[in-house]
Design a protein around this motif. Structure first.
Motif, PDB file in Angstrom:
ATOM      1  N   ASN A  36      17.868  -9.734  33.140  1.00  0.00           N
ATOM      2  CA  ASN A  36      18.890  -8.869  32.550  1.00  0.00           C
ATOM      3  C   ASN A  36      20.205  -8.912  33.336  1.00  0.00           C
ATOM      4  O   ASN A  36      20.747  -7.870  33.730  1.00  0.00           O
ATOM      5  CB  ASN A  36      18.392  -7.424  32.484  1.00  0.00           C
ATOM      6  N   HIS A  38      23.167  -9.345  32.428  1.00  0.00           N
ATOM      7  CA  HIS A  38      24.305  -8.703  31.771  1.00  0.00           C
ATOM      8  C   HIS A  38      24.435  -7.231  32.153  1.00  0.00           C
ATOM      9  O   HIS A  38      25.537  -6.679  32.092  1.00  0.00           O
ATOM     10  CB  HIS A  38      24.150  -8.814  30.252  1.00  0.00           C
ATOM     11  N   TRP A 106      17.935  -0.777  26.625  1.00  0.00           N
ATOM     12  CA  TRP A 106      17.851  -1.964  27.473  1.00  0.00           C
ATOM     13  C   TRP A 106      16.444  -2.273  27.965  1.00  0.00           C
ATOM     14  O   TRP A 106      16.260  -3.198  28.747  1.00  0.00           O
ATOM     15  CB  TRP A 106      18.816  -1.886  28.672  1.00  0.00           C
ATOM     16  N   ASP A 198      21.248  -9.437  20.900  1.00  0.00           N
ATOM     17  CA  ASP A 198      21.395 -10.691  21.644  1.00  0.00           C
ATOM     18  C   ASP A 198      21.356 -10.501  23.151  1.00  0.00           C
ATOM     19  O   ASP A 198      21.125 -11.468  23.897  1.00  0.00           O
ATOM     20  CB  ASP A 198      22.714 -11.380  21.253  1.00  0.00           C
ATOM     21  N   LEU A 199      21.583  -9.276  23.599  1.00  0.00           N
ATOM     22  CA  LEU A 199      21.595  -9.010  25.030  1.00  0.00           C
ATOM     23  C   LEU A 199      20.262  -8.460  25.539  1.00  0.00           C
ATOM     24  O   LEU A 199      20.066  -8.342  26.749  1.00  0.00           O
ATOM     25  CB  LEU A 199      22.701  -8.002  25.359  1.00  0.00           C
TER      26      LEU A 199
END
Length: 203
Positions: A36, A38, A106, A198-199
């Motif tokens: 992760n 990002h 997330w 997409d993240l």
């Protein structure tokens, strides 16, 4: 106050660091091997956040680690260290928190984790229905323990929604109140996932 947050690319660590920053803490953060990357990009504009390859000092008043504890962390001097969902508990000043059914924005998700017809997340473990705990509710309690004293050095956290003890020692179980019904929080997480699919890291 300074805090060192380890494994910052873990989704739980991200939420903890974000909350610490909102409370005025200076946060040093160390990456893990998690994908992760990002999540770290959300912090650079905050002057109280610094991403480091290794701790900048040998002593911190507060250390927080989600998951495996890096070897170097065992040599740190700290007034208090919180170990969340970690097996490493034989440390001085360590407070071990087990919260295996946390969910929130997330967290690792994929399309397979969604039941589109019922608009609810279906997790691989049925215990989520009974013990699932939203990250924001977890943080409300966790921050109280950061500022004061936790009830025990070993704690199992679950939602107050289901008061059964599930085989855990009663004195080590902490039941957390929900500010919002779980169904609403699940819808919010799904909406976030669909917006930023997409993240998201796949399960």
């Amino acid at each position: 106050m300074q805090a060192l947050v380890l494994n910052i690319t873990d989704w739980i660590s991200y939420h903890i660091a974000d909350r610490l920053l909102s409370e005025g803490y200076e946060v040093n953060a160390v990456k893990s091997n998690n994908n992760n990357e990002h999540l770290v990009d959300f912090f650079p504009r905050n002057s109280n956040f610094e991403l480091v390859e290794e701790p900048l000092q040998t002593s911190y008043p507060l250390v927080i680690c989600v998951g495996p504890l890096p070897q170097f962390a065992k040599k740190l001097e700290c007034k208090r260290i919180f170990l969340i969902n970690s097996d490493s508990i034989n440390l001085d000043h360590a407070i071990s928190i087990q919260a295996p059914y946390l969910f929130g924005e997330w967290m690792p998700l994929s399309d397979d984790d969604l039941l589109q017809n019922e608009n609810q997340i279906t997790f691989s473990a049925s215990e989520y229905e009974k013990e699932g705990l939203y990250i924001a509710d977890f943080l409300e309690v966790f921050m109280e323990w950061v500022e004061k004293e936790p009830p025990n050095s070993e704690i199992y956290m679950k939602s107050k929604r289901n008061g059964e003890n599930t085989g855990k020692k009663l004195e080590k179980t902490f039941l957390v109140d929900e500010n919002v019904p779980i169904e609403e929080n699940l819808k919010q997480v799904i909406s976030h996932y669909q917006q930023f699919k997409d993240l998201y890291q796949s399960s």
